[in-house]
Write an enzyme that holds these catalytic residues in place. Sequence first.
Site, PDB file in Angstrom:
ATOM      1  N   ASP A 144      15.107  -8.528 103.051  1.00  0.00           N
ATOM      2  CA  ASP A 144      14.082  -8.439 104.089  1.00  0.00           C
ATOM      3  C   ASP A 144      13.801  -7.016 104.562  1.00  0.00           C
ATOM      4  OD1 ASP A 144      14.203 -11.185 103.973  1.00  0.00           O
ATOM      5  OD2 ASP A 144      14.428 -11.471 106.143  1.00  0.00           O
ATOM      6  N   HIS A 164      19.240  -6.973 103.654  1.00  0.00           N
ATOM      7  CA  HIS A 164      18.129  -6.131 104.116  1.00  0.00           C
ATOM      8  C   HIS A 164      18.100  -4.798 103.371  1.00  0.00           C
ATOM      9  CE1 HIS A 164      18.599  -8.952 107.461  1.00  0.00           C
ATOM     10  NE2 HIS A 164      17.352  -8.676 107.794  1.00  0.00           N
TER      11      HIS A 164
END
Length: 270
Positions: A84, A230
Site C-alpha cells: 500500500d 507498505h
Amino acid sequence: MKARHGQRWTPSLGIKASVVLHGAAAALTLWRPESWSWALGAVAANHALLTVAGLWPHSRVLGPVMTRLPPDAAARGEVAITIDDGPDPEVTPQVLAILDAYGAKATFFCIGRRAREHAALCADIAARGHAVENHSYSHRHTFSLSGLSGFERELRRAQEALAGITGRAPRFFRAPAGLRNPLLDPVLARQGLSLVSWTRRGFDTRRGQPQRVLASLTGKLQAGDILLLHDGNAARSDSGQAVILEVLPRLLETMGERQLHPVTLRAACP
C-alpha cells in the site's frame, strides 16, 4: 480507456436492518409520543454499531469485504502480498527488484495522486506483471468521514489516473486505514470495484523492527491469506531502510519453504 461496468448495489443485511429500525423508531414515536426516548436510544445504539463496523476492517455489517482469497486459490496454495501507499520513488523500485529476484507477483494498492506524480514508476509496476489497484486519490486521513460525493470523487479520480497510466482499470479498492462508512458501498458498486481488507498485517508503518513485522505475517501464515505491507509511508529499521525491504526477502523465502505461491489478486480472482 474503457473502465469496468458498474455493478448494481445491494444493501447488506446490516444496512437493511438499520433502515427497518429507523422506520420502527419513527412509527413508535408517532404511535406513542411518550416513547420517544426509547426510540431515540435505539437509533443512537444503531448508529454506534454502524460506526464500530466502519472502524473494523474485517466487518461485513456495512457490505462485503474480501479478507481472504477464494477457496480455489487457497487450494492451489496461493497467497496475495498486497503493498500500500505507493508508488514511492525510493522504495518501490527496490521492492520490484526483490519481487523479480524471487519470481513473485504482488498487488500494489496505489494512491492516485502519487501515481500521477510518478507515472513511469506506476507503469513499470504493471509492466512487470504486478497488479495496480485503487487506494483512493489523495489518501486523506478523513476519508472514512466522506459523503457520497467525496467517495465518488476520490475513487473516480484514482480510477482514471491508474487506468490511464497502466492501461487497465483497477478491479479492487482498499480504503485508507481500512476505514469506511455506510455510504462507501454504493460508490464502489458504481465504479465496479470490490473492497479488499487483509488477513494479516505487519504494522510496518509503525514498527521499525523487521523481525516483529515478519513474525506478524508468518506466525500463522496459510494458503489463501492476504498480507499487507507498505512501500509508501514505511517505517525505517535501525539500518535506515524501509522495513519492507528487509522483510520481503525473508517473507518470500518462508513462503517458498511452506510451498505457498505469491500471486496477484487478479490472478487469484479471475
